[in-house]
Design a protein around this motif. Structure first.
Motif, PDB file in Angstrom:
ATOM      1  N   UNK A   1       0.837  -1.195   0.000  1.00 40.35           N
ATOM      2  CA  UNK A   1       0.000   0.000   0.000  1.00 40.35           C
ATOM      3  C   UNK A   1       0.870   1.243   0.000  1.00 40.35           C
ATOM      4  N   UNK A   2       0.293   2.328  -0.482  1.00 43.75           N
ATOM      5  CA  UNK A   2       0.966   3.628  -0.478  1.00 43.75           C
ATOM      6  C   UNK A   2       0.018   4.660   0.110  1.00 43.75           C
ATOM      7  N   UNK A   3       0.562   5.597   0.855  1.00 44.55           N
ATOM      8  CA  UNK A   3      -0.242   6.681   1.422  1.00 44.55           C
ATOM      9  C   UNK A   3      -0.296   7.804   0.398  1.00 44.55           C
ATOM     10  N   UNK A   4      -1.476   8.040  -0.150  1.00 48.11           N
ATOM     11  CA  UNK A   4      -1.654   9.046  -1.194  1.00 48.11           C
ATOM     12  C   UNK A   4      -2.828   9.932  -0.799  1.00 48.11           C
ATOM     13  N   UNK A   5      -2.580  11.233  -0.723  1.00 50.02           N
ATOM     14  CA  UNK A   5      -3.660  12.125  -0.314  1.00 50.02           C
ATOM     15  C   UNK A   5      -4.218  11.767   1.046  1.00 50.02           C
ATOM     16  N   UNK A   6      -3.349  11.341   1.955  1.00 52.90           N
ATOM     17  CA  UNK A   6      -3.703  10.975   3.332  1.00 52.90           C
ATOM     18  C   UNK A   6      -4.567   9.723   3.429  1.00 52.90           C
ATOM     19  N   UNK A   7      -4.630   8.933   2.358  1.00 55.26           N
ATOM     20  CA  UNK A   7      -5.389   7.682   2.367  1.00 55.26           C
ATOM     21  C   UNK A   7      -4.535   6.560   1.796  1.00 55.26           C
ATOM     22  N   UNK A   8      -4.739   5.355   2.298  1.00 54.37           N
ATOM     23  CA  UNK A   8      -4.037   4.207   1.751  1.00 54.37           C
ATOM     24  C   UNK A   8      -4.649   3.809   0.413  1.00 54.37           C
TER      25      UNK A   8
END
Length: 211
Positions: A127-134
């Motif tokens: 997973x990656x944290x993008x825009x404060x969401x996983x």
């Protein structure tokens, strides 16, 4: 819209109608426009503004006949106009749409949110944290097969998590590799789904300069 005094840019702000049209386009594409705008803003903010070439660099390019003055002027104009940012946004959005949200993964796995997040923490899910969401790149999911996840996923995560960003990892998994041969060149994902050895994948990741 007025410019803030501490804004370091020199370009004019877009009109209110242009901003409204952009927001409308985003809302048409997703049921979570706040997240998509945050993700796109995060990506664009991380990009370095283009730096014009120095006089010495221009002289070298012209003297080496790499570009004519007309060609160089056209390229500089496109870069100043935002062509690099546009291409970066296209690549980012293309990769972003090949990801799932946490809620989608919870539904697919039949697990709770805490269980999915624990799997991320343990290196069992990517997973990656993008825009404060996983967000979860879809290459790792074995849709339509008995096992829900790609074979050797934890080993792949361990091999790349400190070296590649999520876009590079996803692109690698979907790019045919010359050394992964069956009837034709296979992607790393297809190789692993067909029962191929992860050691073959690891050799490529160790010799590939993705970022």
């Amino acid at each position: 819209m007025e410019r803030q005094d501490d804004d370091p840019t020199t370009a004019a702000w877009p009109s209110a109608s242009s901003i409204h049209a952009l927001v409308g386009a985003v809302c048409r594409l997703t049921d979570d426009p706040e997240w998509l705008i945050a993700a796109l803003t995060e990506m664009l903010t991380a990009m370095r503004p283009p730096v014009p070439p120095t006089e010495a660099e221009v002289d070298y390019l012209l003297s080496s006949s790499a570009f004519t003055p007309t060609q160089l002027s056209r390229i500089r104009g496109r870069v100043a106009h935002g062509s690099l940012a546009l291409e970066g946004a296209k690549s980012f959005l293309s990769a972003l749409y090949a990801t799932w949200s946490l809620e989608q993964v919870v539904s697919y796995m039949g697990s709770s949110r805490n269980e999915v997040l624990a799997a991320v923490e343990d290196g069992q899910l990517y997973a990656a944290k993008i825009g404060q969401s996983f967000r979860f790149p879809v290459f790792q999911f074995n849709i339509g097969r008995p096992e829900p996840l790609l074979p050797h996923l934890p080993e792949f995560i361990e091999a790349v998590h400190d070296r590649w960003n999520w876009i590079s990892a996803a692109a690698f998994m979907e790019t045919p590799q010359a050394t992964l041969l069956s009837v034709s060149k296979l992607t790393p994902r297809a190789w692993l789904l067909d029962g191929g050895s992860f050691e073959d994948i690891k050799q490529i990741t160790n010799s590939t300069r993705w970022r």
